[in-house]
Scaffold this motif. Structure first.
Motif, mmCIF file in Angstrom:
data_model
loop_
_atom_site.group_PDB
_atom_site.id
_atom_site.type_symbol
_atom_site.label_atom_id
_atom_site.label_comp_id
_atom_site.label_asym_id
_atom_site.label_seq_id
_atom_site.Cartn_x
_atom_site.Cartn_y
_atom_site.Cartn_z
ATOM 1 N N GLN A 288 -5.326 3.308 6.131
ATOM 2 C CA GLN A 288 -4.763 2.387 5.143
ATOM 3 C C GLN A 288 -3.309 2.132 5.500
ATOM 4 O O GLN A 288 -2.411 2.610 4.859
ATOM 5 C CB GLN A 288 -4.855 2.990 3.744
ATOM 6 C CG GLN A 288 -4.259 2.079 2.677
ATOM 7 C CD GLN A 288 -4.375 2.661 1.287
ATOM 8 O OE1 GLN A 288 -5.461 2.899 0.823
ATOM 9 N NE2 GLN A 288 -3.263 2.874 0.621
ATOM 10 N N ASN B 268 6.744 -2.692 -2.535
ATOM 11 C CA ASN B 268 6.147 -1.690 -1.656
ATOM 12 C C ASN B 268 7.145 -0.546 -1.532
ATOM 13 O O ASN B 268 8.347 -0.787 -1.418
ATOM 14 C CB ASN B 268 5.850 -2.287 -0.275
ATOM 15 C CG ASN B 268 4.881 -1.452 0.534
ATOM 16 O OD1 ASN B 268 4.618 -0.299 0.214
ATOM 17 N ND2 ASN B 268 4.360 -2.027 1.594
ATOM 18 N N ALA C 206 -2.357 -7.932 6.283
ATOM 19 C CA ALA C 206 -2.927 -8.796 5.251
ATOM 20 C C ALA C 206 -1.859 -9.234 4.255
ATOM 21 O O ALA C 206 -1.802 -10.408 3.856
ATOM 22 C CB ALA C 206 -4.074 -8.078 4.535
ATOM 23 N N GLY C 207 -1.000 -8.300 3.844
ATOM 24 C CA GLY C 207 0.063 -8.643 2.907
ATOM 25 C C GLY C 207 1.055 -9.627 3.492
ATOM 26 O O GLY C 207 1.526 -10.541 2.810
ATOM 27 N N GLU D 32 -3.599 -2.525 8.637
ATOM 28 C CA GLU D 32 -4.408 -3.669 8.185
ATOM 29 C C GLU D 32 -3.895 -4.230 6.868
ATOM 30 O O GLU D 32 -3.921 -5.435 6.654
ATOM 31 C CB GLU D 32 -5.896 -3.303 8.088
ATOM 32 C CG GLU D 32 -6.255 -2.313 7.009
ATOM 33 C CD GLU D 32 -6.149 -0.858 7.438
ATOM 34 O OE1 GLU D 32 -6.754 -0.022 6.750
ATOM 35 O OE2 GLU D 32 -5.478 -0.534 8.425
ATOM 36 N N PHE D 33 -3.385 -3.369 5.963
ATOM 37 C CA PHE D 33 -2.867 -3.874 4.702
ATOM 38 C C PHE D 33 -1.509 -4.525 4.893
ATOM 39 O O PHE D 33 -1.179 -5.495 4.221
ATOM 40 C CB PHE D 33 -2.816 -2.770 3.651
ATOM 41 C CG PHE D 33 -4.186 -2.344 3.216
ATOM 42 C CD1 PHE D 33 -5.040 -3.242 2.589
ATOM 43 C CD2 PHE D 33 -4.638 -1.070 3.464
ATOM 44 C CE1 PHE D 33 -6.314 -2.867 2.207
ATOM 45 C CE2 PHE D 33 -5.911 -0.679 3.077
ATOM 46 C CZ PHE D 33 -6.753 -1.582 2.450
ATOM 47 N N ASP D 34 -0.711 -4.003 5.794
ATOM 48 C CA ASP D 34 0.576 -4.620 6.089
ATOM 49 C C ASP D 34 0.361 -6.020 6.656
ATOM 50 O O ASP D 34 1.004 -6.975 6.253
ATOM 51 C CB ASP D 34 1.367 -3.743 7.059
ATOM 52 C CG ASP D 34 2.785 -4.247 7.280
ATOM 53 O OD1 ASP D 34 3.372 -4.813 6.332
ATOM 54 O OD2 ASP D 34 3.304 -4.063 8.388
ATOM 55 N N THR E 212 -5.149 -6.604 -4.250
ATOM 56 C CA THR E 212 -6.162 -6.184 -3.279
ATOM 57 C C THR E 212 -5.618 -6.020 -1.867
ATOM 58 O O THR E 212 -6.349 -5.597 -0.980
ATOM 59 C CB THR E 212 -7.333 -7.177 -3.256
ATOM 60 O OG1 THR E 212 -6.818 -8.494 -3.043
ATOM 61 C CG2 THR E 212 -8.109 -7.145 -4.560
ATOM 62 N N LEU E 213 -4.359 -6.317 -1.652
ATOM 63 C CA LEU E 213 -3.768 -6.151 -0.326
ATOM 64 C C LEU E 213 -3.002 -4.836 -0.228
ATOM 65 O O LEU E 213 -2.382 -4.557 0.790
ATOM 66 C CB LEU E 213 -2.848 -7.329 -0.008
ATOM 67 C CG LEU E 213 -3.555 -8.679 -0.051
ATOM 68 C CD1 LEU E 213 -2.561 -9.810 0.114
ATOM 69 C CD2 LEU E 213 -4.646 -8.756 0.988
ATOM 70 N N GLY E 214 -3.079 -4.034 -1.276
ATOM 71 C CA GLY E 214 -2.398 -2.750 -1.289
ATOM 72 C C GLY E 214 -3.351 -1.580 -1.195
ATOM 73 O O GLY E 214 -3.006 -0.466 -1.574
ATOM 74 N N GLY E 215 -4.546 -1.819 -0.702
ATOM 75 C CA GLY E 215 -5.510 -0.746 -0.534
ATOM 76 C C GLY E 215 -5.829 -0.064 -1.848
ATOM 77 O O GLY E 215 -5.782 -0.673 -2.917
ATOM 78 N N SER F 128 0.798 -1.230 0.000
ATOM 79 C CA SER F 128 0.000 0.000 0.000
ATOM 80 C C SER F 128 0.826 1.274 0.000
ATOM 81 O O SER F 128 0.273 2.361 -0.090
ATOM 82 C CB SER F 128 -0.965 0.010 1.182
ATOM 83 O OG SER F 128 -0.265 -0.072 2.394
#
Length: 195
Positions: free
Chosen positions: A22, A48, A29-30, A25-27, A89-92, A15
């Motif tokens: 943002q 990233n 999930a990734g 949660e993305f970190d 979809t894991l990068g917001g 992300s």
């Protein structure tokens, strides 16, 4: 996913810079996606621009690129690494936008990269307010009176026709950044000029 269509190498888009709403949660999930790939024997290639994340730790992904999140840079990474899958979809919002831009630039087709999870057209339908509205109408779901505008003049006309309060919802911001309820002309102007 069957063994036959299971990817061998997947590019995961992070992300980027920390943005309120943002970040963690993305970190997380990734990071979990990279671990799941490893468990499945799939090589994970992570890009990233933010080195201050857990997902960029060298023990998380198999290959890590700390690079600017642009179509040009990611295209070069795809050309070098040759992933057969892309997980955007894991990068917001950053990952979603880049996936669409990569598709539009022909990069995904050129290198035969399959988007995993949410298809590009679904991202487009969710991001583009007019496409989303037309989809809801097509499946028989009610939608509030609305109109897509591209200029302040169009926006003023629609706000006057609909009347206040109005909801202002910019396109390409699934997280809702930049929009809100305008209860007065002042609110309307501040939301309409945001971003």
């Amino acid at each position: 996913m069957t063994i036959r269509n299971k990817p061998k190498k997947v590019l995961i888009i992070g992300s980027g810079p920390i943005i309120i709403g943002q970040a963690a949660e993305f970190d997380y999930a990734g990071t979990q996606a990279c671990k799941a790939m490893r468990e499945e024997g799939v090589i994970s290639v992570l890009v990233n621009s933010n080195p201050a994340t857990i997902m960029t730790d060298e023990d998380i992904a198999d290959v890590v690129y700390v690079e600017p999140l642009t179509v040009e840079v990611i295209s070069r990474i795809i050309e070098k690494e040759r992933p057969d899958g892309l997980l955007p979809t894991l990068g917001g919002q950053t990952g979603l936008n880049l996936a669409v831009e990569l598709a539009d630039a022909g990069v995904l087709d050129k290198f035969n990269v399959r988007v995993l999870g949410t298809p590009i057209q679904t991202i487009r339908n969710a991001e583009d307010r007019e496409l989303f509205k037309q989809l809801l109408i097509k499946i028989g779901e009610p939608v509030p009176r609305s109109e897509t505008v591209n200029t302040m003049e169009e926006g003023r006309r629609v706000a006057k026709e609909i009347g206040l309060p109005v909801v202002i919802r910019p396109a390409y911001t699934l997280g809702g950044t930049g929009g809100g309820f305008a209860h007065s002309r002042r609110n309307w102007k501040s939301y309409s000029t945001a971003g």
